[in-house]
Design an enzyme around this catalytic site. Structure first.
Site, PDB file in Angstrom:
ATOM      1  N   TYR A 144     -33.280  61.640   6.315  1.00 47.52           N
ATOM      2  CA  TYR A 144     -33.668  61.331   4.927  1.00 47.52           C
ATOM      3  C   TYR A 144     -33.546  59.825   4.661  1.00 47.52           C
ATOM      4  CZ  TYR A 144     -33.689  61.773  -0.221  1.00 47.52           C
ATOM      5  OH  TYR A 144     -33.974  61.669  -1.571  1.00 47.52           O
ATOM      6  N   ARG A 185     -26.407  70.332  -3.966  1.00 49.15           N
ATOM      7  CA  ARG A 185     -25.993  69.141  -4.708  1.00 49.15           C
ATOM      8  C   ARG A 185     -24.801  69.492  -5.592  1.00 49.15           C
ATOM      9  NH1 ARG A 185     -31.987  67.176  -6.698  1.00 49.15           N
ATOM     10  NH2 ARG A 185     -32.898  67.192  -4.660  1.00 49.15           N
ATOM     11  N   VAL A 186     -24.041  68.462  -5.947  1.00 48.64           N
ATOM     12  CA  VAL A 186     -22.767  68.683  -6.648  1.00 48.64           C
ATOM     13  C   VAL A 186     -22.951  69.523  -7.916  1.00 48.64           C
ATOM     14  CG1 VAL A 186     -20.856  67.518  -7.811  1.00 48.64           C
ATOM     15  CG2 VAL A 186     -21.865  66.494  -5.792  1.00 48.64           C
ATOM     16  N   SER A 188     -25.451  71.445  -9.057  1.00 45.24           N
ATOM     17  CA  SER A 188     -25.922  72.827  -8.926  1.00 45.24           C
ATOM     18  C   SER A 188     -24.844  73.711  -8.287  1.00 45.24           C
ATOM     19  CB  SER A 188     -27.242  72.906  -8.153  1.00 45.24           C
ATOM     20  OG  SER A 188     -27.276  71.984  -7.120  1.00 45.24           O
ATOM     21  N   ASP A 205     -10.580  65.242  -0.807  1.00 41.66           N
ATOM     22  CA  ASP A 205      -9.602  65.417  -1.891  1.00 41.66           C
ATOM     23  C   ASP A 205     -10.264  65.282  -3.268  1.00 41.66           C
ATOM     24  OD1 ASP A 205     -10.130  62.738  -2.040  1.00 41.66           O
ATOM     25  OD2 ASP A 205      -8.077  62.058  -1.657  1.00 41.66           O
ATOM     26  N   PRO A 271     -21.050  59.963   1.568  1.00 43.17           N
ATOM     27  CA  PRO A 271     -20.698  58.681   0.950  1.00 43.17           C
ATOM     28  C   PRO A 271     -19.464  58.807   0.050  1.00 43.17           C
ATOM     29  CG  PRO A 271     -22.987  59.317   0.466  1.00 43.17           C
ATOM     30  CD  PRO A 271     -22.346  60.475   1.127  1.00 43.17           C
TER      31      PRO A 271
HETATM   32  N1  LIG Z   1     -33.138  64.604  -7.490  1.00 42.22           N
HETATM   33  C1  LIG Z   1     -32.470  63.525  -7.144  1.00 42.22           C
HETATM   34  O1  LIG Z   1     -31.313  63.365  -7.530  1.00 42.22           O
HETATM   35  C2  LIG Z   1     -33.138  62.452  -6.311  1.00 42.22           C
HETATM   36  C3  LIG Z   1     -32.352  61.359  -5.921  1.00 42.22           C
HETATM   37  C4  LIG Z   1     -32.944  60.367  -5.154  1.00 42.22           C
HETATM   38  C5  LIG Z   1     -34.276  60.440  -4.825  1.00 42.22           C
HETATM   39  N2  LIG Z   1     -35.023  61.515  -5.212  1.00 42.22           N
HETATM   40  C6  LIG Z   1     -36.419  61.553  -4.787  1.00 42.22           C
HETATM   41  O2  LIG Z   1     -37.250  62.079  -5.802  1.00 42.22           O
HETATM   42  C7  LIG Z   1     -38.264  62.880  -5.227  1.00 42.22           C
HETATM   43  C8  LIG Z   1     -38.243  64.265  -5.825  1.00 42.22           C
HETATM   44  O3  LIG Z   1     -36.978  64.864  -5.578  1.00 42.22           O
HETATM   45  P1  LIG Z   1     -36.577  66.262  -6.225  1.00 42.22           P
HETATM   46  O4  LIG Z   1     -35.143  66.241  -6.502  1.00 42.22           O
HETATM   47  O5  LIG Z   1     -37.521  66.585  -7.316  1.00 42.22           O
HETATM   48  O6  LIG Z   1     -36.809  67.228  -4.978  1.00 42.22           O
HETATM   49  P2  LIG Z   1     -37.618  68.598  -4.885  1.00 42.22           P
HETATM   50  O7  LIG Z   1     -37.343  69.172  -3.557  1.00 42.22           O
HETATM   51  O8  LIG Z   1     -37.337  69.437  -6.087  1.00 42.22           O
HETATM   52  O9  LIG Z   1     -39.121  68.104  -4.982  1.00 42.22           O
HETATM   53  C9  LIG Z   1     -39.829  67.574  -3.895  1.00 42.22           C
HETATM   54  C10 LIG Z   1     -41.206  68.174  -3.896  1.00 42.22           C
HETATM   55  O10 LIG Z   1     -41.949  67.632  -2.792  1.00 42.22           O
HETATM   56  C11 LIG Z   1     -42.688  68.685  -2.199  1.00 42.22           C
HETATM   57  N3  LIG Z   1     -43.005  68.314  -0.827  1.00 42.22           N
HETATM   58  C12 LIG Z   1     -42.160  68.106   0.209  1.00 42.22           C
HETATM   59  N4  LIG Z   1     -42.840  67.764   1.326  1.00 42.22           N
HETATM   60  C13 LIG Z   1     -44.156  67.736   0.978  1.00 42.22           C
HETATM   61  C14 LIG Z   1     -45.356  67.455   1.668  1.00 42.22           C
HETATM   62  N5  LIG Z   1     -45.358  67.116   2.966  1.00 42.22           N
HETATM   63  N6  LIG Z   1     -46.530  67.526   1.003  1.00 42.22           N
HETATM   64  C15 LIG Z   1     -46.569  67.866  -0.314  1.00 42.22           C
HETATM   65  N7  LIG Z   1     -45.454  68.152  -1.031  1.00 42.22           N
HETATM   66  C16 LIG Z   1     -44.264  68.090  -0.394  1.00 42.22           C
HETATM   67  C17 LIG Z   1     -41.779  69.892  -2.317  1.00 42.22           C
HETATM   68  O11 LIG Z   1     -42.452  71.127  -2.175  1.00 42.22           O
HETATM   69  C18 LIG Z   1     -41.203  69.700  -3.714  1.00 42.22           C
HETATM   70  O12 LIG Z   1     -41.982  70.300  -4.711  1.00 42.22           O
HETATM   71  C19 LIG Z   1     -38.041  62.893  -3.719  1.00 42.22           C
HETATM   72  O13 LIG Z   1     -38.900  61.945  -3.108  1.00 42.22           O
HETATM   73  C20 LIG Z   1     -36.600  62.468  -3.596  1.00 42.22           C
HETATM   74  O14 LIG Z   1     -36.354  61.825  -2.383  1.00 42.22           O
HETATM   75  C21 LIG Z   1     -34.471  62.537  -5.943  1.00 42.22           C
END
Ligand SMILES: NC(=O)c1ccc[n+]([C@@H]2O[C@H](COP(=O)([O-])OP(=O)(O)OC[C@H]3O[C@@H](n4cnc5c(N)ncnc54)[C@H](O)[C@@H]3O)[C@@H](O)[C@H]2O)c1
Length: 315
Positions: A144, A185-186, A188, A205, A271
């Site tokens: 990731y 995630r924490v 959920s 801890d 982390p």
């Molecule tokens: N939620 C957080 O706290 C958080 C933190 C940091 C970064 N992000 C970034 O935000 C974005 C969304 O995260 P999220 O929490 O909504 O995650 P999520 O898993 O709910 O959403 C990601 C979406 O991407 C889709 N997806 C994955 N691979 C794909 C592909 N190859 N083609 C088309 N669709 C695809 C999944 O089906 C899903 O609907 C991500 O890029 C994530 O890295 C989220």
């Protein structure tokens, strides 16, 4: 504008889609439903300005004329990216390349959803955008972290060499309704365990810290960035820092749960501290989060109650 949101059936992407529609835009959501689900966009079924395309963005595709691309497709939770390691690296690399190529072809602006994971296990605290990070390039989480770091590099390369008008948001831990309940995630984890009356699992801890941003604050920051002229990465998150133990106690308070806390060994590469420095976002965008953790958890409670009863398909 006609806007492409990749990953629009996911947690953040679906809230972003709602906000863009509310601003009067049309949204094409491209998602392969790997970690997202139709339930997150079911309320848009009768919205004429909304289209859904079931599409893996790692395969070449042409969405037609679009003016903005928000590239959010990627497994995002540790459970998801550890299960789908290769797909995570593919969507960060090939998927990002495809979306940037579409942006170039249509002259569309492009915004990449990056992550605080780019900072790895940071040696600098809180993390400013200028910090280059402390990432194990071959650790379990590297599928990731490194795919997002590559996606950032690729985005800057398309900006520099091909003049694509790009933005990069580094999203920090975000929570709210539609967060997958089983994503590890924490928030959920704790909400699920508290509402089921199970013990809350704290790794180590519980002194490691996290910051939690309510999803409407996160989306407001992302939209503000999309309208700015900033091309360098920008942190969007909530700097209020909590130890995991404090967070567990707030969840117990919010849910009124009698659950106890149980300690387990800390997983590798976890982390110890993560907190955004949002000085740049405040100055540049006049943005700051407004919803504190207690309020955001109360606003999410009903969703989590439904989710543990299995009455949302995404759960
Ligand atoms: N939620 C957080 O706290 C958080 C933190 C940091 C970064 N992000 C970034 O935000 C974005 C969304 O995260 P999220 O929490 O909504 O995650 P999520 O898993 O709910 O959403 C990601 C979406 O991407 C889709 N997806 C994955 N691979 C794909 C592909 N190859 N083609 C088309 N669709 C695809 C999944 O089906 C899903 O609907 C991500 O890029 C994530 O890295 C989220």
């Amino acid at each position: 504008m006609r806007i492409l949101v990749t990953g629009g059936a996911g947690f953040v992407g679906s809230h972003l889609t709602d906000a863009l529609l509310a601003e009067g835009h049309s949204v094409l959501c491209a998602d392969n439903l790997l970690t997202g689900c139709r339930e997150n966009i079911a309320h848009l079924a009768r919205e004429p300005r909304f289209e859904f395309l079931e599409q893996d963005v790692c395969q070449a595709f042409d969405p037609g004329e679009v003016e903005y691309i928000f590239h959010f497709a990627s497994p995002a939770s540790p459970v998801d990216y550890l299960e789908h390691g290769i797909e995570t690296m593919q969507v960060g690399s090939i998927g990002t390349m495809n979306c940037l190529t579409i942006a170039q072809k249509h002259g569309a602006k492009f915004l990449l959803a990056s992550t605080s994971e780019c900072y790895g296990d940071p040696l600098e605290h809180p993390q400013k955008e200028s910090y280059w990070g402390h990432v194990n390039p071959i650790g379990l989480r590297s599928v990731y972290d490194e795919s997002k770091r590559f996606a950032e590099a690729l985005t800057m390369a398309f900006h520099r060499y091909r003049k694509v008008d790009t933005r990069i948001v580094r999203i920090f831990n975000t929570y709210g309704p539609r967060l997958q309940i089983n994503d590890g995630r924490v928030i959920s984890n704790f909400m699920k365990q508290a509402l089921r009356g199970e013990e809350l699992t704290v790794y180590g801890d519980g002194s490691q810290t996290r910051s939690f941003c309510y999803v409407s604050d996160e989306v407001a920051g992302i939209i503000a960035l999309s309208k700015s002229d900033e091309h360098a990465p920008l942190n969007i998150g909530n700097p209020a820092e909590f130890t995991i133990l404090e967070c567990a106690r707030i969840v117990l308070e919010t849910t009124g749960s009698p659950s106890k806390i149980r300690f387990k060994p800390l997983p590798p590469d976890d982390p110890k501290q993560r907190r955004p420095d949002i000085t740049k976002a405040k100055h540049l965008l006049g943005w700051a989060p407004e919803i504190d953790l207690r309020t955001g958890l109360k606003m999410s409670l009903e969703y989590f109650q439904r989710a543990i009863q299995g009455s949302t398909a995404c759960a």
